[in-house]
Enzyme design. Structure first.
Site, PDB file in Angstrom:
ATOM      1  N   ASP A  37       0.830  -1.215   0.000  1.00  0.00           N
ATOM      2  CA  ASP A  37       0.000   0.000   0.000  1.00  0.00           C
ATOM      3  C   ASP A  37       0.860   1.259   0.000  1.00  0.00           C
ATOM      4  O   ASP A  37       0.520   2.261  -0.646  1.00  0.00           O
ATOM      5  CB  ASP A  37      -0.927   0.003   1.216  1.00  0.00           C
ATOM      6  CG  ASP A  37      -1.989  -1.085   1.131  1.00  0.00           C
ATOM      7  OD1 ASP A  37      -2.246  -1.573   0.018  1.00  0.00           O
ATOM      8  OD2 ASP A  37      -2.547  -1.445   2.180  1.00  0.00           O
ATOM      9  N   GLU A 114      -7.042 -29.632 -16.435  1.00  0.00           N
ATOM     10  CA  GLU A 114      -7.111 -28.478 -15.534  1.00  0.00           C
ATOM     11  C   GLU A 114      -8.530 -28.349 -14.998  1.00  0.00           C
ATOM     12  O   GLU A 114      -9.473 -28.888 -15.590  1.00  0.00           O
ATOM     13  CB  GLU A 114      -6.725 -27.205 -16.277  1.00  0.00           C
ATOM     14  CG  GLU A 114      -7.661 -26.868 -17.419  1.00  0.00           C
ATOM     15  CD  GLU A 114      -7.085 -25.846 -18.393  1.00  0.00           C
ATOM     16  OE1 GLU A 114      -7.873 -25.016 -18.863  1.00  0.00           O
ATOM     17  OE2 GLU A 114      -5.876 -25.891 -18.690  1.00  0.00           O
ATOM     18  N   LYS A 116     -12.176 -26.738 -14.350  1.00  0.00           N
ATOM     19  CA  LYS A 116     -13.077 -25.876 -15.131  1.00  0.00           C
ATOM     20  C   LYS A 116     -13.567 -24.770 -14.194  1.00  0.00           C
ATOM     21  O   LYS A 116     -14.445 -24.985 -13.368  1.00  0.00           O
ATOM     22  CB  LYS A 116     -14.249 -26.679 -15.689  1.00  0.00           C
ATOM     23  CG  LYS A 116     -15.124 -25.863 -16.640  1.00  0.00           C
ATOM     24  CD  LYS A 116     -16.224 -26.730 -17.234  1.00  0.00           C
ATOM     25  CE  LYS A 116     -17.048 -25.923 -18.234  1.00  0.00           C
ATOM     26  NZ  LYS A 116     -17.701 -24.758 -17.629  1.00  0.00           N
ATOM     27  N   LYS A 324     -18.127 -32.436 -16.524  1.00  0.00           N
ATOM     28  CA  LYS A 324     -18.813 -31.626 -15.512  1.00  0.00           C
ATOM     29  C   LYS A 324     -19.053 -32.427 -14.236  1.00  0.00           C
ATOM     30  O   LYS A 324     -19.324 -33.627 -14.270  1.00  0.00           O
ATOM     31  CB  LYS A 324     -20.156 -31.118 -16.059  1.00  0.00           C
ATOM     32  CG  LYS A 324     -20.041 -30.288 -17.339  1.00  0.00           C
ATOM     33  CD  LYS A 324     -19.396 -28.943 -17.086  1.00  0.00           C
ATOM     34  CE  LYS A 324     -20.309 -27.979 -16.380  1.00  0.00           C
ATOM     35  NZ  LYS A 324     -21.434 -27.522 -17.218  1.00  0.00           N
TER      36      LYS A 324
END
Length: 841
Positions: A37, A114, A116, A324
């Site tokens: 910062d 990899e 998803k 999936k």
């Protein structure tokens, strides 16, 4: 402008970019957030002072800029294609077989694999190594220019590293919102009363589509690269990675990482369908522990020449597949909202749902957490809702699909009574959780009530552990805590034998040693009667043990050579011993919400009698030091429940005896005044000053009840206060409470001894703290003896501490006492003092 300023700005950019790379790409930060910062602020100040220093790739550009009116549509130079999906192993094996047949290779196929990522697909364009444009996937052909918002994502490099950077480079990847960032954002939004994000994916998509990039800059977004689009090397344009840069997909990802892009550390190269499925299994098991959401894994043929040979079909590559996971979110309908009571009495609303498949299981119920969450979501019976389930987490209602709400639905309200025992459901001010107030009688709370009741600091029933409490409760042998005092040695031995038996046959074999032949035949008949097939041809009912106990057992003639009985005899003796107790222990054992040992001790000392305490209106409890409104109301709720009163009656009927009953403390006399009662009733706008004024003018509750606000105003009470009091008394429950409290106050005064009759101890009113290890007695024993002499033993040192008892290895409390000038006693002085006042060991 001085050259030194230019060099300093360049150095600051370099250090900030390096810090971003190490933090987001390598997960190995070398400077603290505060140091980062400080560098960032210094760069901003330089660029504000010298605007000519500002460059398009400066880290300061990440804070956001002007508000846009709309997003510009951009056509992708190379379409962002979708992937074919697979949902089972057969589809994955077919995918590998198709490539194998087409390639005609005898070598095992290698795939880059990899996660998803569950975010928003994006295309980033770099020219001469500098970021120039970010475009959403859109429909695959045309997306939206979100460049200003992309610049605010610290993990997206604004300038690429290395010397072999292409003249033009398009990188495809996913913008996502990390889970911890999502949680923190929603916490802050909730604190500010702002709208919450539904899930990390929606959070990422919504953040990138903010017209004001300053809003995007405040969102915790990140990025992973997973592919490339258009590339120009020197004068040549390529629609895929050229051989000169990489020959495999995994090598291309390594090159992207070298240029400064974040690439997932979960990327691997595996062989064949077995390797793909093993990776799917590993990532699936690790899924819930990842710092970001994923909804599957992606398989890509690693050989880039092989990718070219396989080509595309229907706008999807033949060489890639998305495998999936079962969906973790689905929509369904709320059929009912019911209340579940937990073991501590917490009332949790649960949505009963139209069955729906979520994350591989059929979900019919989902938690709504608490009444506040229902109000925030505005969940109603009949609503279409989004149900989320992750791993072993209990399914929850995540959002309501408001535009599908049927007409005439009604907002849900928390029931007033426990669905299990009928006791009042209450919530203290400022608390999120509603609770059943039937602590002693509610079946849902029974195990916790027993565990607390028999604990060492309560009724101190030695030998009754948590596992056996579960057996007692689950068997139905005990329905309430008073049933402990009906237990017999026979029951305990039978319970253990049944609960530890692996099967009815094992139980019969063990029981044979302790039964006459007629009783054994009776036991066999009882087992058959509850559905146990002794021939072993049918499955044994899972509830056979509880069913057998409910059906009743014959009398056992225990063969003490074959079974240990001493433990049961000792437990019955401990139960018998616990019948004689103190008021303090008894009150603590009841398990009243917010009533710990110190509060139970104070109630015992100030009121002295169980019958008085159990019938006292709650405002009068506030006259005891350290008892505030929350504790007082909790006491009132508890004793207002008929079931709790009945449980106390049962305990007394089972010969539980309180041996230290005494009259109320004379100290109460000065507290039992009408002014204090008016204050303790918590009437809106009736402050201590107004309470004293009203008490002086009217003298009793009865004088206030029927006159309305006018007499109060005539007595000098402000109009708003008078109206508030009069309105409060119009509520029947308030009126009854005030009248009963006035009557009990008068009765207390009548039964109270004169002030001179009370015995005081040498430490009366003094606060003492104990620290370190004592050699001659335990800390608990020292505390009890000091309290017997009138002291209040506290856990922390303050200016009000009379003295500190310091044992061996005294720590920070001793240091604090010395700094405050508090008197220090060693153990020898404590023992001498206790001896002088009749508290010897």
């Amino acid at each position: 402008m001085e050259q030194g300023v230019i060099e300093r700005a360049r150095e600051l950019r370099r250090r900030i970019e390096n810090a971003d790379h190490r933090y987001y790409d390598l997960a190995d930060p070398e400077i603290t957030d505060a140091q980062y910062d400080q560098l960032f602020r210094e760069l901003q100040e330089l660029e504000q002072k010298y605007p000519e220093l500002v460059t398009a790739d400066s880290p300061s550009m990440r804070v956001g800029g002007a508000v846009r009116k709309s997003f510009v549509k951009v056509r992708h130079s190379i379409p962002m294609l979708s992937l074919a999906n697979a949902f089972d192993e057969v589809e994955v094996k077919n995918f590998v077989d198709r490539i194998f047949r087409r390639m005609g290779s005898s070598n095992p196929l290698e795939f880059s694999v990899e996660p998803k990522f569950d975010g928003l697909a994006i295309s980033l364009r770099y020219e001469l190594g500098k970021f120039v444009q970010g475009v959403t996937r859109g429909d695959g052909d045309v997306g939206e220019d979100v460049s200003e918002n992309i610049r605010t994502i610290r993990s997206v490099p604004l300038k690429l590293k290395g010397n072999n950077v292409p003249a033009i480079l398009e990188v495809r990847g996913e913008v996502y919102m990390p889970r911890d960032g999502f949680s923190e954002f929603n916490k802050r939004a909730m604190a500010r009363g702002e709208k919450l994000l539904a899930n990390p994916r929606n959070g990422a998509a919504g953040s990138l589509r903010q017209l004001d990039s300053r809003i995007s800059a405040q969102r915790p977004l990140s990025f992973f690269a997973y592919g490339v689009g258009l590339i120009q090397v020197e004068q040549d344009l390529f629609e895929e990675i050229p051989q000169s840069i990489a020959s495999t997909h995994s090598a291309m990802l390594a090159q992207l990482r070298a240029w400064g892009f974040p690439v997932s550390s979960l990327v691997e190269v595996v062989q064949g369908s077995d390797g793909l499925l093993a990776y799917y299994q590993r990532i699936g098991e690790a899924r819930d522990g990842l710092p970001f959401d994923i909804d599957g894994v992606v398989y890509k043929l690693d050989d880039l020449a092989g990718q070219r040979e396989m080509g595309f079909v229907s706008r999807a590559p033949r060489w890639a597949l998305a495998h999936k996971f079962p969906a973790q979110e689905q929509s369904t309908t709320v059929e009912a909202i019911e209340i579940q009571i937990g073991r501590t009495g917490a009332a949790t609303p649960v949505a009963r749902l139209k069955p729906v498949h979520v994350a591989g299981v059929i979900v019919t119920n989902a938690t709504l957490h608490n009444a506040d969450q229902i109000a925030r979501l505005d969940v109603r019976v009949g609503d279409t809702v989004i149900v989320r389930r992750a791993g072993d987490v209990i399914p929850e209602v995540a959002a309501v699909v408001a535009d599908q709400r049927p007409p005439a639905t009604q907002s849900w309200q928390m029931p007033t009574q426990c669905p299990v025992c009928g006791s009042e459901i209450v919530r203290e001010e400022g608390q999120a959780v509603w609770r059943c107030s039937g602590e002693l009688t509610c079946p849902a709370q029974r195990k916790e009530a027993f565990r607390h009741f028999v604990s060492r600091r309560a009724m101190d029933v030695d030998g009754l552990g948590e596992k056996f409490i579960e057996v007692l409760v689950d068997s139905g042998v005990v329905q309430g805590v008073a049933d402990l005092y009906l237990l017999t040695v026979d029951q305990l031995l039978q319970l253990r034998m049944i609960s530890t038996a692996e099967s009815p046959h094992a139980f019969l074999r063990e029981a044979r040693e302790h039964l006459a032949s007629g009783a054994y035949a009776q036991l066999e008949a009882t087992l058959v009667g509850i559905g146990v097939d002794l021939a072993g041809e049918r499955e044994v009912p899972q509830t056979w043990q509880a069913d057998l106990l409910r059906a009743g057992l014959p009398t056992f003639d225990w063969n003490r050579k074959k079974i240990a009985t001493k433990w049961a005899e000792n437990l019955i003796e401990a139960i018998e011993t616990s019948r004689d107790t103190t008021l303090e222990r008894f009150l603590f054992a009841l398990g009243i919400e917010h009533v710990g040992e110190s509060t139970a001790k104070a109630l015992s000392a100030w009121f002295g009698d169980l019958d008085l305490i159990r019938h006292l209106p709650w405002p009068l409890f506030k006259r005891v030091p350290d008892i505030g409104g929350e504790v007082a109301r909790s006491l009132g709720h508890f004793f207002d429940q008929p079931g709790n009163q009945k449980a106390i009656d049962h305990l007394l009927a089972r010969k539980v005896r309180i041996g230290d009953t005494h009259p109320p403390s004379p100290k109460l006399r000065g507290e039992l005044r009408l002014a204090n009662l008016l204050e303790d009733l918590e009437i809106p706008k009736v402050t201590p000053i107004r309470a004293a004024q009203i008490a002086t003018a009217f003298g009793s509750i009865d004088a206030l009840r029927n006159g309305g606000p006018e007499p109060l105003v005539e007595a000098g009470v402000p109009q708003s206060v008078a109206e508030s009091l009069a309105t409060w008394l119009l509520v029947p429950a308030n009126d009854t409470l005030a009248v009963n409290a006035q009557k009990k106050l008068s009765a207390l005064l009548a039964m109270m001894p004169e002030a001179g009759e009370e015995k005081t101890g040498p430490l009366d009113g003094q606060t003492v703290v104990i620290t370190g290890t004592l050699a001659a007695l335990t800390r608990d024993a020292a505390k009890q003896r000091l309290e017997a002499l009138g002291a209040k033993v506290a856990g922390s040192v303050s200016k009000k501490t009379a003295f500190l008892v310091a044992g061996e290895e005294a720590g920070s409390k001793l240091d604090k006492a010395q700094s405050l000038g508090v008197e220090i006693w060693d153990e020898a002085r404590l023992l001498a003092f206790l001896g002088e006042h009749g508290q010897q060991r």
